[in-house]
Scaffold this motif. Structure first.
Motif, short mmCIF file in Angstrom:
data_model
loop_
_atom_site.label_atom_id
_atom_site.label_comp_id
_atom_site.label_asym_id
_atom_site.label_seq_id
_atom_site.Cartn_x
_atom_site.Cartn_y
_atom_site.Cartn_z
N LEU A 122 0.92 -1.21 -0.07
CA LEU A 122 -0.06 -0.22 -0.20
C LEU A 122 0.77 1.27 0.06
O LEU A 122 1.16 1.81 1.01
CB LEU A 122 -1.00 0.09 1.18
N PRO A 123 1.20 1.60 -1.04
CA PRO A 123 2.41 2.73 -1.44
C PRO A 123 1.63 4.09 -1.33
O PRO A 123 2.42 5.16 -1.69
CB PRO A 123 3.04 2.36 -2.63
N GLU A 124 0.49 4.20 -1.02
CA GLU A 124 -0.33 5.49 -1.04
C GLU A 124 0.59 6.59 -0.37
O GLU A 124 0.48 7.77 -0.75
CB GLU A 124 -1.60 5.45 -0.90
N VAL A 125 1.01 6.31 0.69
CA VAL A 125 1.72 7.36 1.55
C VAL A 125 2.73 8.10 0.89
O VAL A 125 3.16 9.22 1.12
CB VAL A 125 2.32 6.75 2.85
N LEU A 157 1.78 0.39 6.19
CA LEU A 157 1.05 1.43 5.89
C LEU A 157 1.72 2.71 5.85
O LEU A 157 1.75 3.61 5.09
CB LEU A 157 -0.27 1.51 6.74
N LEU A 158 2.48 2.88 6.94
CA LEU A 158 3.53 4.07 7.17
C LEU A 158 4.57 4.25 6.38
O LEU A 158 5.16 5.48 5.82
CB LEU A 158 3.69 4.38 8.63
N THR A 159 5.14 3.20 6.14
CA THR A 159 6.13 3.26 5.16
C THR A 159 5.83 3.04 3.54
O THR A 159 6.67 3.62 2.84
CB THR A 159 7.18 2.10 5.51
N GLY A 160 4.98 2.31 3.45
CA GLY A 160 4.60 2.07 1.71
C GLY A 160 5.66 0.99 1.40
O GLY A 160 5.47 0.99 0.01
N ASP A 161 6.15 0.46 2.26
CA ASP A 161 7.07 -0.77 1.73
C ASP A 161 6.41 -1.96 1.21
O ASP A 161 5.22 -2.33 1.66
CB ASP A 161 7.92 -1.36 2.74
N PRO A 162 6.74 -2.70 0.20
CA PRO A 162 6.43 -3.72 -0.31
C PRO A 162 6.36 -5.08 0.73
O PRO A 162 7.31 -4.93 1.66
CB PRO A 162 7.14 -4.13 -1.70
N ILE A 163 5.45 -5.90 0.33
CA ILE A 163 5.57 -7.08 1.37
C ILE A 163 5.48 -8.27 0.21
O ILE A 163 4.54 -8.75 -0.31
CB ILE A 163 4.19 -7.16 2.15
#
Length: 256
Positions: A128-131, A158-164
């Motif tokens: 979730l890279p929206e940030v 959510l806060l970093t937008g890092d991939p999983i």
């Protein structure tokens, strides 16, 4: 242009394929409308008992259509009412399996989280890279991800937008199955076919119990479960299932 392909991939199993490969299946409003229209068709089709949703072998969906989004202001978004698409997907009454290859980012990841079962390839990536764009997930990401994997890991992504990566997503409890990339659709089909052979009323009731009870106190959820079981006791499928078990034969379920 047909942005969502639909077909019957196996007896009782519908297949929906997102079809904007030139833009990595970006979720335009037009694609979302075609998706909910296709789901509505499968919901009405009594021969379809489970549905698989995929983006194809290379990418699931890389997110919202940013070109479309960039032209919209608050009033445009209010009038477009995109939540209606997501509500329609949430309300789909039959089991929905997401078969994920490649990227499932932003709205694509939120679409995956609307599924009941998630099958992913080993190299699939969620996020979730929206940030990073000065935005936040607007299709349930801030609500569904914490419910799926817990507050702390959800906040971290959510806060970093890092991939999983898929293996980590599986460790966090987000995925039901991780398989080799070239076996994703077949693995999803096998699960869907197994579900399609189960009694449809019981399958539908189980999905309702899980989803409707998820955010309720335990006592309220258990009451939903009890009432659902009581209803199933009146079904022809219940009688057929028990008779087939006693007679040591294959049950034939008709959804009645």
């Amino acid at each position: 242009m047909t942005l969502v392909l639909n077909e019957e991939m196996a007896p009782g199993v519908g297949l929906l394929t997102l079809n904007r490969p030139d833009v990595r299946n970006a979720l335009s409003f037009e694609l979302r409308q075609q998706l909910i229209d296709a789901l509505a068709d499968f919901a009405r089709n009594e021969t379809i008992r489970c549905v698989v949703l995929t983006g194809g072998p290379d990418v699931f969906a890389a997110g919202a259509d940013l070109k479309q989004l960039s032209r919209m202001g608050p009033i445009d978004m209010l009038e477009a009412s995109p939540e209606r698409y997501w509500q329609a997907i949430s309300a789909f009454p039959k089991p929905l399996i997401a078969a994920v290859n490649g990227l499932a980012l932003g709205g694509g990841f939120e679409l995956v989280m609307h599924a009941d079962i998630i099958v992913a390839g080993q190299s699939a990536t969620f996020g979730l890279p929206e940030v990073k764009l000065g935005l936040l997930p607007g299709a349930g990401g801030t609500q569904r991800l914490p419910r799926a994997i817990g507050k702390s890991p959800a906040m971290r992504f959510l806060l970093t937008g890092d991939p999983i990566p898929a293996p980590l997503a599986a460790e966090l409890g987000l995925l039901s199955d991780v398989v080799p990339d070239d076996q994703v659709l077949e693995a999803a089909r096998e699960i869907a076919s197994k579900i399609a052979r189960r009694p449809p009323l019981a399958v539908r009731m189980i999905k309702q119990c899980v989803l409707n009870g998820a955010d309720l106190p335990l006592d309220a959820g258990l009451e939903i479960e009890r009432k659902s079981l009581q209803l199933l006791l009146a079904s022809e499928d219940k009688a057929e299932g028990i008779a087939a078990f006693i007679e040591k034969r294959q049950a034939v379920f008709k959804g009645r």
